[in-house]
Design an enzyme around this catalytic site. Structure first.
Site, mmCIF file in Angstrom:
data_model
loop_
_atom_site.group_PDB
_atom_site.id
_atom_site.type_symbol
_atom_site.label_atom_id
_atom_site.label_comp_id
_atom_site.label_asym_id
_atom_site.label_seq_id
_atom_site.Cartn_x
_atom_site.Cartn_y
_atom_site.Cartn_z
ATOM 1 N N LYS A 94 2.607 -3.829 10.659
ATOM 2 C CA LYS A 94 1.287 -3.938 11.309
ATOM 3 C C LYS A 94 1.512 -4.485 12.706
ATOM 4 O O LYS A 94 2.490 -5.191 12.947
ATOM 5 C CB LYS A 94 0.393 -4.906 10.519
ATOM 6 C CG LYS A 94 -1.080 -4.756 10.778
ATOM 7 C CD LYS A 94 -1.627 -3.473 10.185
ATOM 8 C CE LYS A 94 -3.009 -3.565 9.660
ATOM 9 N NZ LYS A 94 -3.355 -2.502 8.729
ATOM 10 N N SER A 141 -1.826 9.942 6.966
ATOM 11 C CA SER A 141 -0.852 9.672 8.035
ATOM 12 C C SER A 141 0.520 10.206 7.639
ATOM 13 O O SER A 141 1.245 10.768 8.468
ATOM 14 C CB SER A 141 -0.716 8.165 8.270
ATOM 15 O OG SER A 141 -1.664 7.716 9.200
ATOM 16 N N LYS A 168 0.837 -1.216 0.000
ATOM 17 C CA LYS A 168 0.000 0.000 0.000
ATOM 18 C C LYS A 168 0.867 1.258 0.000
ATOM 19 O O LYS A 168 0.646 2.183 -0.786
ATOM 20 C CB LYS A 168 -0.900 -0.017 1.251
ATOM 21 C CG LYS A 168 -2.093 0.889 1.176
ATOM 22 C CD LYS A 168 -2.875 0.926 2.483
ATOM 23 C CE LYS A 168 -3.630 -0.337 2.797
ATOM 24 N NZ LYS A 168 -4.546 -0.192 3.951
ATOM 25 N N ASN A 195 -16.408 3.712 10.924
ATOM 26 C CA ASN A 195 -15.817 4.991 10.522
ATOM 27 C C ASN A 195 -15.732 5.102 8.995
ATOM 28 O O ASN A 195 -16.166 6.096 8.404
ATOM 29 C CB ASN A 195 -14.431 5.131 11.170
ATOM 30 C CG ASN A 195 -13.779 6.448 10.787
ATOM 31 O OD1 ASN A 195 -14.407 7.496 10.840
ATOM 32 N ND2 ASN A 195 -12.536 6.393 10.365
HETATM 33 N N1 GLU Z 1 -4.632 1.181 9.529
HETATM 34 C C1 GLU Z 1 -4.672 1.946 8.324
HETATM 35 C C2 GLU Z 1 -4.427 1.050 7.123
HETATM 36 O O1 GLU Z 1 -4.578 -0.154 7.195
HETATM 37 C C3 GLU Z 1 -3.755 3.165 8.386
HETATM 38 C C4 GLU Z 1 -2.311 2.879 8.588
HETATM 39 C C5 GLU Z 1 -1.470 4.116 8.824
HETATM 40 O O2 GLU Z 1 -1.987 5.207 8.763
HETATM 41 O O3 GLU Z 1 -0.282 3.919 9.088
HETATM 42 O O4 GLU Z 1 -4.156 1.525 6.041
#
Ligand code: GLU
Length: 427
Positions: A116, A360, A104, A231
């Site tokens: 993660k 982020s 991603k 959300n």
């Molecule tokens: N938990 C979110 C995701 O799976 C955001 C991760 C982040 O902002 O680092 O993309």
């Protein structure tokens, strides 16, 4: 099929997620020639932490919870990814999700690798004080291995800005100074970014707008069904409704509302209960099940709930012509090929829901530079970044007559491998 190391013979695993992760890597391997060294590198998480978090309950009882953090690949920069609190969290799931975060961040062109984390606990069984002690306890276990230039956590399933606030406070207390850039998704008062709370949903809406523009489809005639009213799903419904789209179905984990003429989204948002659930009764809607929502007669389907919703049993019944994956992993690999053969365009999760990690990144820049942006600037830059990522994937898919998912995975993996080569880690 390629099998990711340390996923073999594992019990208590969301096998479907792991199979999907392996299968995608295999899919990419069959579309771009990967050497066995490259495959080995992509199958190997860089650093894996497992730890036991002692948690003192309000009753005085001491319990021990399993915690995890996987820093999967850092070729493109410090690792980045959320921390989830969920009873089914396990090492294999965290490993798979950290691999997807790596893809991603790469696809969005961020200077980040992927990570993660998680704790195997149902946070709804905890009091607020217990949740705070757990959040601080997690940081005490990992503080030596995270940091603004090392690994930057964020919210994920069942963790919110309050949890991030406790975490950044604990980290800062340990280090003896306030270090906001170690964690993103914080409240505004602690260095959070304007717009972060709706960024995942807004990113998905920008992609949908661009896709419809390319396909020359008029939004007025479209019927949209959204599965999941947390959300991401509820903000997606709110934004699309404000943009004039017709939403015909929404659902929470218990039930869904359907009206082929379109739902009154503003009214539904007002009548959600404290936990965000849909009200029991609502005028002018048909109550439907979550399963039914997936196969409704609609044009755009948005799975925004949990993993593994569309499988080989229901894939054939999907009637939408576009599926926008706002949840992580909502479509199983065998369903993916059925949807592709039916000509359904699936915008994959690593692209569709990347708005969260993109903002982020903006939060991390703002913390590092002490220059805080307006919401307008955040949204403009989000639109630019996510639209570019989408157009790259679209072009790749058109050039090679491939699905959007395989094209996205291919681009993301190529960037990671190029970085590894430039570093001298691959020949
Ligand atoms: N938990 C979110 C995701 O799976 C955001 C991760 C982040 O902002 O680092 O993309």
């Amino acid at each position: 099929m390629l099998v990711l190391k340390n996923m073999e013979n594992s019990k208590n695993v969301c096998q479907r997620c792991c199979v999907r992760c392996n299968a995608h890597l295999a899919g990419v391997a069959s579309n771009i020639i990967l050497s066995s060294t490259e495959v080995n590198l992509l199958q190997s998480p860089k650093r894996v932490f497992t730890f036991s978090i002692p948690l003192k309950k309000d009753s005085g009882e001491l319990i021990f919870l399993n915690g995890y953090r996987v820093q999967y690949n850092d070729a493109l920069g410090p690792t980045k990814g959320g921390i989830r609190f969920h009873p089914e969290v396990n090492l294999e799931e965290v490993n798979t999700l950290s691999f997807l975060m790596t893809l991603k961040c790469s696809l969005a062109g961020l200077p980040f690798g992927g990570a993660k984390g998680g704790v195997a606990i149902d946070p709804y069984t905890l009091s607020k004080a217990e949740l705070e002690r757990l959040s601080r306890g997690y940081i005490r276990e990992v503080h030596n291995f995270i940091g603004p230039d090392i690994d930057i956590p964020a919210p994920d399933v069942n963790t919110d800005e309050q949890v991030m606030a406790w975490m950044v406070d604990e980290y800062s207390k340990i280090k003896g100074k306030f270090i906001p850039a170690v964690i993103t998704g914080k409240p505004l008062e602690l260095g959070g970014s304007l717009g972060r709370n709706i960024s995942t949903s807004l990113g998905g809406c920008f992609i949908l707008k661009k896709l419809l523009e390319i396909l020359d489809i008029n939004q007025k005639d479209l019927r949209i069904a959204i599965q999941g009213f947390g959300n991401v799903g509820s903000n997606m419904a709110k934004i699309l409704d404000e943009w004039g789209y017709k939403i015909v179905a929404v659902s929470d984990q218990n039930k869904g509302f359907y009206n082929e003429e379109g739902l009154n989204i503003k009214k539904i948002l007002h009548s959600q209960d404290k936990k965000g659930f849909l009200p029991d009764d609502f005028e002018g809607v048909n109550i439907i099940s979550n399963e039914k929502l997936l196969t409704l007669d609609c044009d755009i389907l948005v799975p925004a709930a949990v993993c593994c919703q569309i499988n080989k049993e229901n894939a054939d019944k999907v009637k939408a012509s576009i599926v926008l994956e706002m949840a992580n992993d909502p479509i199983l690999i065998e369903a993916d090929s059925i949807l592709f053969s039916k000509g359904i365009k699936v915008v994959p999760d690593i692209l569709a829901n990347s708005g969260g990690v993109i903002v982020s990144y903006f939060e991390w820049i703002q913390n590092s530079s002490n220059d805080y942006w307006t919401e307008k600037k955040v949204f403009k830059k989000l639109e630019e970044k996510i639209t570019k990522a989408f157009l790259d994937v679209w072009e790749e898919s058109q050039k090679n007559n491939l699905g959007l998912r395989i094209s996205a995975h291919k681009l993301a993996i190529q960037r990671i491998l190029t970085a590894e080569k430039l570093r001298g880690n691959l020949t």
